[in-house]
Structure formats: C-alpha cells, structure tokens
Motif scaffolding. Structure first.
Motif, PDB file in Angstrom:
ATOM      1  N   THR A  14      11.757   2.473  -5.687  1.00 22.34           N
ATOM      2  CA  THR A  14      10.718   3.023  -6.545  1.00 22.34           C
ATOM      3  C   THR A  14       9.606   3.547  -5.659  1.00 22.34           C
ATOM      4  OG1 THR A  14       9.336   2.502  -8.474  1.00 22.34           O
ATOM      5  CG2 THR A  14       9.454   0.843  -6.763  1.00 22.34           C
ATOM      6  N   GLY A  15       8.821   4.536  -5.976  1.00 21.73           N
ATOM      7  CA  GLY A  15       8.849   5.282  -7.153  1.00 21.73           C
ATOM      8  C   GLY A  15       7.947   6.496  -6.995  1.00 21.73           C
ATOM      9  N   ASP A  16       8.162   7.454  -7.853  1.00 23.83           N
ATOM     10  CA  ASP A  16       7.361   8.674  -7.887  1.00 23.83           C
ATOM     11  C   ASP A  16       6.643   8.818  -9.219  1.00 23.83           C
ATOM     12  OD1 ASP A  16       9.537   9.126  -9.468  1.00 23.83           O
ATOM     13  OD2 ASP A  16      10.169  10.982  -8.494  1.00 23.83           O
ATOM     14  N   ILE A  17       6.395   7.690  -9.892  1.00 25.56           N
ATOM     15  CA  ILE A  17       5.673   7.712 -11.155  1.00 25.56           C
ATOM     16  C   ILE A  17       4.487   6.754 -11.068  1.00 25.56           C
ATOM     17  CG2 ILE A  17       7.662   8.354 -12.558  1.00 25.56           C
ATOM     18  CD1 ILE A  17       8.028   5.416 -13.232  1.00 25.56           C
ATOM     19  N   GLY A  18       3.458   7.026 -11.865  1.00 17.53           N
ATOM     20  CA  GLY A  18       2.287   6.170 -11.889  1.00 17.53           C
ATOM     21  C   GLY A  18       2.524   4.934 -12.746  1.00 17.53           C
ATOM     22  N   ILE A  19       1.974   3.798 -12.297  1.00 20.89           N
ATOM     23  CA  ILE A  19       2.120   2.538 -13.025  1.00 20.89           C
ATOM     24  C   ILE A  19       0.732   1.927 -13.180  1.00 20.89           C
ATOM     25  CG2 ILE A  19       3.197   0.252 -13.056  1.00 20.89           C
ATOM     26  CD1 ILE A  19       5.373   1.321 -11.262  1.00 20.89           C
ATOM     27  N   PHE A  20       0.402   1.479 -14.394  1.00 23.75           N
ATOM     28  CA  PHE A  20      -0.889   0.854 -14.672  1.00 23.75           C
ATOM     29  C   PHE A  20      -0.684  -0.658 -14.731  1.00 23.75           C
ATOM     30  CE2 PHE A  20      -4.279  -0.750 -17.367  1.00 23.75           C
ATOM     31  CZ  PHE A  20      -5.391  -0.133 -16.814  1.00 23.75           C
ATOM     32  N   GLY A  21      -1.254  -1.382 -13.755  1.00 28.49           N
ATOM     33  CA  GLY A  21      -1.034  -2.823 -13.734  1.00 28.49           C
ATOM     34  C   GLY A  21      -1.831  -3.485 -12.637  1.00 28.49           C
ATOM     35  N   TYR A  22      -1.214  -4.483 -11.983  1.00 28.20           N
ATOM     36  CA  TYR A  22      -1.906  -5.264 -10.964  1.00 28.20           C
ATOM     37  C   TYR A  22      -0.909  -5.700  -9.901  1.00 28.20           C
ATOM     38  CZ  TYR A  22       0.237  -9.077 -13.594  1.00 28.20           C
ATOM     39  OH  TYR A  22       1.139  -9.880 -14.231  1.00 28.20           O
ATOM     40  N   GLY A  23      -1.409  -5.940  -8.678  1.00 34.03           N
ATOM     41  CA  GLY A  23      -0.545  -6.398  -7.604  1.00 34.03           C
ATOM     42  C   GLY A  23      -1.332  -6.563  -6.324  1.00 34.03           C
ATOM     43  N   PHE A  24      -0.611  -6.716  -5.211  1.00 42.65           N
ATOM     44  CA  PHE A  24      -1.266  -6.901  -3.922  1.00 42.65           C
ATOM     45  C   PHE A  24      -0.346  -6.400  -2.817  1.00 42.65           C
ATOM     46  CE2 PHE A  24       0.914 -10.882  -4.958  1.00 42.65           C
ATOM     47  CZ  PHE A  24       1.735 -11.052  -3.843  1.00 42.65           C
ATOM     48  N   SER A  25      -0.953  -6.177  -1.636  1.00 46.44           N
ATOM     49  CA  SER A  25      -0.231  -5.775  -0.437  1.00 46.44           C
ATOM     50  C   SER A  25      -0.801  -6.571   0.728  1.00 46.44           C
ATOM     51  CB  SER A  25      -0.365  -4.275  -0.190  1.00 46.44           C
ATOM     52  OG  SER A  25       0.260  -3.899   1.034  1.00 46.44           O
ATOM     53  N   LEU A  26       0.042  -7.399   1.379  1.00 48.87           N
ATOM     54  CA  LEU A  26      -0.373  -8.255   2.478  1.00 48.87           C
ATOM     55  C   LEU A  26       0.366  -7.838   3.739  1.00 48.87           C
ATOM     56  CD1 LEU A  26      -0.198 -11.713   0.634  1.00 48.87           C
ATOM     57  CD2 LEU A  26      -2.126 -10.123   0.750  1.00 48.87           C
ATOM     58  N   SER A  27      -0.374  -7.730   4.862  1.00 49.05           N
ATOM     59  CA  SER A  27       0.243  -7.329   6.126  1.00 49.05           C
ATOM     60  C   SER A  27      -0.295  -8.163   7.287  1.00 49.05           C
ATOM     61  CB  SER A  27       0.000  -5.842   6.390  1.00 49.05           C
ATOM     62  OG  SER A  27      -1.394  -5.547   6.343  1.00 49.05           O
ATOM     63  N   PRO A  28      -0.130  -9.503   7.216  1.00 50.26           N
ATOM     64  CA  PRO A  28      -0.579 -10.336   8.337  1.00 50.26           C
ATOM     65  C   PRO A  28       0.361 -10.185   9.532  1.00 50.26           C
ATOM     66  CG  PRO A  28       0.542 -11.672   6.695  1.00 50.26           C
ATOM     67  CD  PRO A  28       0.451 -10.289   6.127  1.00 50.26           C
ATOM     68  N   GLY A  29      -0.160  -9.710  10.645  1.00 49.37           N
ATOM     69  CA  GLY A  29       0.678  -9.512  11.819  1.00 49.37           C
ATOM     70  C   GLY A  29       1.791  -8.521  11.543  1.00 49.37           C
ATOM     71  N   LYS A  30       3.031  -8.924  11.793  1.00 45.42           N
ATOM     72  CA  LYS A  30       4.193  -8.070  11.574  1.00 45.42           C
ATOM     73  C   LYS A  30       4.803  -8.248  10.183  1.00 45.42           C
ATOM     74  CE  LYS A  30       5.444  -8.021  16.480  1.00 45.42           C
ATOM     75  NZ  LYS A  30       6.509  -8.313  17.464  1.00 45.42           N
ATOM     76  N   PHE A  31       4.296  -9.188   9.391  1.00 46.50           N
ATOM     77  CA  PHE A  31       4.876  -9.456   8.079  1.00 46.50           C
ATOM     78  C   PHE A  31       4.312  -8.486   7.032  1.00 46.50           C
ATOM     79  CE2 PHE A  31       5.247 -13.479  10.357  1.00 46.50           C
ATOM     80  CZ  PHE A  31       6.583 -13.800  10.124  1.00 46.50           C
ATOM     81  N   ARG A  32       5.180  -8.122   6.069  1.00 44.81           N
ATOM     82  CA  ARG A  32       4.785  -7.252   4.979  1.00 44.81           C
ATOM     83  C   ARG A  32       5.232  -7.883   3.656  1.00 44.81           C
ATOM     84  NH1 ARG A  32       2.489  -5.926   8.749  1.00 44.81           N
ATOM     85  NH2 ARG A  32       2.394  -3.885   9.775  1.00 44.81           N
ATOM     86  N   ILE A  33       4.261  -8.156   2.783  1.00 41.96           N
ATOM     87  CA  ILE A  33       4.554  -8.744   1.475  1.00 41.96           C
ATOM     88  C   ILE A  33       3.824  -7.921   0.426  1.00 41.96           C
ATOM     89  CG2 ILE A  33       4.465 -10.819   0.050  1.00 41.96           C
ATOM     90  CD1 ILE A  33       4.240 -12.442   2.617  1.00 41.96           C
ATOM     91  N   LYS A  34       4.578  -7.353  -0.505  1.00 43.31           N
ATOM     92  CA  LYS A  34       3.986  -6.519  -1.546  1.00 43.31           C
ATOM     93  C   LYS A  34       4.507  -6.946  -2.913  1.00 43.31           C
ATOM     94  CE  LYS A  34       3.669  -2.455   1.481  1.00 43.31           C
ATOM     95  NZ  LYS A  34       4.037  -1.017   1.638  1.00 43.31           N
ATOM     96  N   TYR A  35       3.623  -6.818  -3.916  1.00 43.20           N
ATOM     97  CA  TYR A  35       4.005  -7.148  -5.293  1.00 43.20           C
ATOM     98  C   TYR A  35       3.173  -6.290  -6.229  1.00 43.20           C
ATOM     99  CZ  TYR A  35       4.205  -9.596  -9.759  1.00 43.20           C
ATOM    100  OH  TYR A  35       4.351  -9.904 -11.087  1.00 43.20           O
ATOM    101  N   PHE A  36       3.821  -5.780  -7.279  1.00 42.33           N
ATOM    102  CA  PHE A  36       3.085  -5.034  -8.301  1.00 42.33           C
ATOM    103  C   PHE A  36       3.848  -5.099  -9.616  1.00 42.33           C
ATOM    104  CE2 PHE A  36       1.198  -1.507 -10.589  1.00 42.33           C
ATOM    105  CZ  PHE A  36      -0.145  -1.635 -10.242  1.00 42.33           C
ATOM    106  N   GLN A  37       3.088  -5.253 -10.696  1.00 45.17           N
ATOM    107  CA  GLN A  37       3.665  -5.255 -12.046  1.00 45.17           C
ATOM    108  C   GLN A  37       2.754  -4.453 -12.954  1.00 45.17           C
ATOM    109  OE1 GLN A  37       3.653  -8.904 -14.482  1.00 45.17           O
ATOM    110  NE2 GLN A  37       5.792  -8.478 -14.954  1.00 45.17           N
ATOM    111  N   GLY A  38       3.372  -3.594 -13.772  1.00 48.73           N
ATOM    112  CA  GLY A  38       2.566  -2.786 -14.663  1.00 48.73           C
ATOM    113  C   GLY A  38       3.400  -1.972 -15.620  1.00 48.73           C
ATOM    114  N   VAL A  39       2.708  -1.190 -16.421  1.00 46.28           N
ATOM    115  CA  VAL A  39       3.331  -0.362 -17.460  1.00 46.28           C
ATOM    116  C   VAL A  39       3.418   1.070 -16.952  1.00 46.28           C
ATOM    117  CG1 VAL A  39       3.110   0.502 -19.810  1.00 46.28           C
ATOM    118  CG2 VAL A  39       2.473  -1.854 -19.291  1.00 46.28           C
ATOM    119  N   SER A  40       4.630   1.603 -16.901  1.00 44.74           N
ATOM    120  CA  SER A  40       4.812   3.001 -16.496  1.00 44.74           C
ATOM    121  C   SER A  40       4.847   3.933 -17.707  1.00 44.74           C
ATOM    122  CB  SER A  40       6.110   3.156 -15.703  1.00 44.74           C
ATOM    123  OG  SER A  40       7.241   2.848 -16.504  1.00 44.74           O
TER     124      SER A  40
END
Length: 575
Positions: free
Chosen positions: A132-158
């Motif tokens: 995903t994705g090339d569409i807009g989503i209205f919701g909430y989430g986060f993006s964490l990048s401590p050091g080399k780690f990448r953790i992302k989460y998002f939930q919303g209504v497209s």
C-alpha cells in the motif's frame, strides 16, 4: 516569529520557532449559455468555493509539530463520491465524517521527536510497491526509527460510506459505496542509502452494514470486500555502484464478505481474515538488479502479479501480468549526448495461455548539446499488444517527439526559439472481424521568447501551434490551430507582478465549419508586506460551435462563456 528561551546548565538555549503559511482562498465560476435550452454544456466547477490553508510548523529543539490543514467549509459533494453531484436537488449532503475525510480536504498533524513520529488525520503513506498505497487514508498511526530499526503502524478510513442515490437521469444515479478501513504495519531494518529489509502487513475491510439499501439492479452496488496482504521487501546499494531491490507478496482477498464463511479450497487465516466461497489467494514478486558507473548505468527488472493479487491500497493496479525490461543510461560524443533507454516485454492475462496478450515496452530519451546555442531533445515510446490466434487483436502504437532549441544574443537582448514536433500513430487489427483501424496525429509548436537587457522586469512570449488528427474508419479529419501571446511586468517598488495571456483557437472537423475559442487570463501577485501575499487571477473563456455536432441537436452557432475568478491571501510564518 516567536522565540522562547530556556536556560539549562552547560546547554545552549533552545528556541521556539513557528514557520509555514496560513491563508484563505475563494473561487468563483459563472457559466452563460446561448441558447439556454436544450442543455449542451454543463458547469465544470461549483459556483462558489472557499478554502482555508493552515500549514504552520512549530519547532522546539528536536520536537516538531507540523500542521497540514487545507479544507473547504462548504458541505457539498464536489471532490468526493459521487464527484460533482453536490448541486443535484435532493442529493444527500455529506456528513461531518464524509466532509473531514473528503479527498477535497486535508487534515493532517504529524508531531515528531527525534526518531519518533505520530501521524494523525489525512496521510498518504506508501510502505512498498506491492502492499500500500497511492490513496489517502484518514486515521492515526506512528513511525519509529530508533537506530537501524523501522516500526510503522497506521489505521484509518480510505473511503466513507455513501448511500445509493437513484435519479431519473441515469448519469446522476450513484450506486453507493461501503465504508472502507485499512490497517497497515511495517517492521524492518534500514541504513539510509545502504540497505532496507522488512515485512509489510496490510488489512483492508468494508463495513457491510454501512450501506442501508444497496442497489441490486442496474446499476448495482459493489459488494463489500476484504483483503489481507503480507510482503517482504529488500533493497541495497553498494559503494562500487551495485544496486538491487526485491519484494515478495501474498494476498487473500474476499469479493463478498456477506457470504457464509467457509471455503473447502482455501483455509481461513485467523484472526486476520475469514474466508468464504468468494475468497481467493495469489502471489506477486518484483526484482531489479544493476550497476552504476561514472558515465553509465545498466540494469534488469521484472515484475509478476498473479490473477488474484489484489490490494485495496492500489485499487487500479493491473494484475495477472508478467513483464521484464532492460534499462540503461550512458553518455556519448564527449558527453555531449545523454541517452536514457529501456526495452522489454509485458504479458497480460498471463494465467490463461489461450487468451494471453503480449506487448512491447520500449522508450528512449536522447539529449544532445551541440554547442552553446543549439540543442536537441528527442523521445520515443513504443507500445505493442497482441492476443494470439486467428481471432486475435493486434495493437501497435508509436510516439515520437523532437524538440530543437536555438538561442542567440545581441548587445540589447537575448532570444530563444523552440520548435516541438510530436507524432503519434496507433494501428489496430481485429482478425476475428477482419477490420483495420488507425489513428494518426501530428503536432507542431513554435515558440519565441525574447529577453530585453534594458527591461529585466518585463517578460513576453508568442507561440503558434498546429494539430492534425486523422482516424479510420470514417475518414475523420480534425485540425486545431492555436495562437498565443503573453506578457508580464514586475513592479519592484510596488512589489507587484502582473501577467496576461491571450489565446485563440480554431477547431475544424472537415468538411464542417470551424469552431472558435478565445481565452483571456490575467494574473496578479502583490507582496503586501514581507509576510503577506495576495494572489488573484481572472479567466474569460468564450467558445462558439461550428456544425461538427449535428445529431441529435444542431449546435451550429451555439456558444458559451465561462468566467472564473480566483483570489488567495497567504501569510508566511518565520523565515
């Protein structure tokens, strides 16, 4: 700009700063028709539209709080499903949730501190090519990048739910749409510019209860769907110029979530998705590999998407296809010529050999700087498509563009003369019906741009364009001639920029009489203060028909006039 200082022992004081823009804009649209009835031209815009812009960024040390509010307070349906129906009497107006998540509006807040970011409101997030994705989503989430780690989460209504609307005019009937929620997760490791490896998990589901009375006739309300995707993506770049990327994906999709659960051929993947008789599973993969040199680049790429590979984050992706390309870039003739090219092949309907289609993928761009005065840029694209067998169809398309540019100067002025020529040819052969059709067009655009050394704040250009198109069968011949001139003046002391453009078009579809179009545009920018800017534009578009469109109603002599007015007041925060 506002500053707030806090002093700590042995630490430099941190500053609170606010940068960005805020403002309001208005658009007015007026349409005049002659004759008034029968209707032969519909309005392209709402009559009145007000928009607010609020995009400041608050910074305090490592903390940032950017806002992205761009919205219209008008509760109409322009810009949302069904697009442009907001002026129909009796059509249901948007709810607050439909309005705030309307693609016409944008409400986003992204506070961040060092490597942590919170994502709220409207977001356009692309985790990978197959997830995903090339569409807009209205919701909430986060993006964490401590050091080399990448953790992302998002939930919303497209997509918010829209109830069906039936009108006496079939073009104004809307089948409705279900509320769609998308949840996405990414877990991986990355070193900027070096490598990335991670998993993407995406879940999309329609709320089957969000449409109260779905249509079952013509048109029919699309069934509520569900989609679950897992992909693994990786990419790398080395110091010696080697690069590569790959992604493997698996999807389980359900066409109709209202059916009774249970599919003997496809087990459920609890708790993420429960299958039924409309569910299916499929896979996809894409790979690329190559090497970059100082003056060259050579690489290979391939992509395969199974017939059942589907992503709610990419609703318009063409699946059931296999394609591969060879890509290159290099210099020639003592670096005076730069070439970027690729060639490959695509197979459509790949899962069914009897209906499999083939097409050539080829493109090339060549730029040559012969001397300080003369340069040429050329582009070529080839598109091929063919279904097998004696009853198949063969399409061949070719596009060529050549753009020579010449510049010269004197003691009083400099001159630029540019010619752009484009040729496009499309041929289709239907062996089953023994028919041949083609479309052949030519476009030539000549532009002259002078620059006066004694009037550096004055600018102007003139151009002439000729377009011709012939189509078979029917022997239809269309030609368009366009003349355009524009001029602008920068008044430094008054901090005002003014520009105007006049364009005249003559459109002829032989042997009919010509249609004529005159467009006048005026633009003005006024820097009222160091931070406050006022932009305004006025456009007048007048069109008069020839007799190209005779059945069922003759439009000979019919004309329309469009007037458009835009104004915006913007304030800039900070530096």
């Amino acid at each position: 700009m506002l500053f707030l200082s806090c002093v700590y022992a042995q630490n430099a004081p941190m500053k609170l700063s606010i940068t960005g823009t805020a403002g309001v804009s208005y658009e007015g649209y007026w349409l005049s028709l002659n004759p008034l009835t029968p209707s032969f031209y519909t309005a392209r815009r709402p009559s009145n539209l007000v928009r607010f812009i609020f995009q400041p960024t608050i910074t305090y040390g490592d903390f940032k709080l950017p806002f992205n509010f761009n919205f219209s307070p008008m509760l109409n349906n322009y810009g949302s499903p069904p697009s442009g129906f907001g002026n129909i009497p009796g059509f249901p107006k948007q709810t607050f949730l439909q309005w705030i998540s309307n693609p016409m509006n944008n409400f986003g807040v992204n506070p961040s501190y060092k490597w942590a970011e919170v994502q709220l409101g409207t977001q356009y997030l692309k985790y990978s090519d197959l997830s995903t994705g090339d569409i807009g989503i209205f919701g909430y989430g986060f993006s964490l990048s401590p050091g080399k780690f990448r953790i992302k989460y998002f939930q919303g209504v497209s997509q918010q739910a829209y109830q069906p609307f039936v009108s006496s005019n079939p073009l104004e009937t809307f089948a409705g749409a279900y509320k769609r929620t998308i949840t996405m997760v990414q877990i991986g490791m990355e070193k900027e510019g070096k490598y990335f490896a991670g998993f993407n998990i995406v879940k999309g589901v329609d709320d089957s209860s969000s449409v109260q009375n779905p249509l079952t006739g013509t048109p029919v309300t699309p069934t509520p769907q569900e989609n679950f995707i897992v992909t693994f993506a990786a990419r790398f770049n080395t110091e010696k110029g080697w690069y590569g990327q790959t992604e493997f994906g698996t999807t389980i999709s359900t066409h109709d979530v209202t059916l009774v659960p249970g599919n003997p051929l496809l087990k459920s993947f609890e708790p993420y998705i429960t299958t039924n008789l409309s569910s299916f599973r499929d896979h996809a993969v894409q790979v690329g590999f190559g090497k970059k040199g100082k003056d060259w680049d050579l690489g290979l790429s391939a992509k395969w998407l199974g017939a059942g590979y589907y992503s709610m984050g990419y609703p318009f992706t063409q699946n059931d296809r296999l394609e591969y390309t060879i890509n290159t870039r290099f210099y020639a003739w003592e670096k005076k010529i730069n070439v970027v090219a690729s060639i490959g092949q695509r197979f459509g309907n790949f899962s069914t050999i009897s209906n499999r289609t083939t097409q050539i993928i080829a493109k090339a761009n060549v730029f040559a700087q012969f001397n300080e005065h003369f340069s040429v840029n050329a582009n070529y694209n080839n598109f091929g498509f063919q279904t097998p067998g004696f009853l198949g169809i063969k399409n061949v398309g070719n596009d060529l563009t050549v753009n020579p540019t010449y510049t010269w100067s004197s003691t009083k002025m400099s001159n630029l003369l540019s010619l752009n020529y484009s040729w496009s040819k499309f041929d289709e052969t239907d062996y089953g019906n023994n028919t041949l059709s083609n479309n052949n067009s030519h476009t030539a655009l000549l532009m002259y741009v002078p620059s006066f050394f004694n009037k550096p704040r004055f600018s102007m250009d003139v151009s002439a364009m000729y377009f011709t198109n012939s189509t078979m069968p029917g022997n239809i011949k269309l030609s368009i001639t366009t003349f355009s001139a524009s001029a602008g003046q920068n008044f430094t002391k008054q901090k005002v920029n003014i520009k105007g453009q006049l364009q005249y078009n003559i459109t002829t579809m032989k042997p009919s009489t010509a249609s004529k179009n005159l467009t006048l545009t005026l633009l003005a920018d006024w820097n009222m203060t160091k931070r406050l800017t006022w932009n305004t534009s006025i456009t007048l578009n007048m069109f008069k028909y020839g007799d190209e469109l005779t059945p069922p109603v003759s439009l000979l002599g019919a004309q329309y006039t469009e007037s458009m007015f835009k104004t915006a007041l913007l304030y800039r925060f900070g530096k």
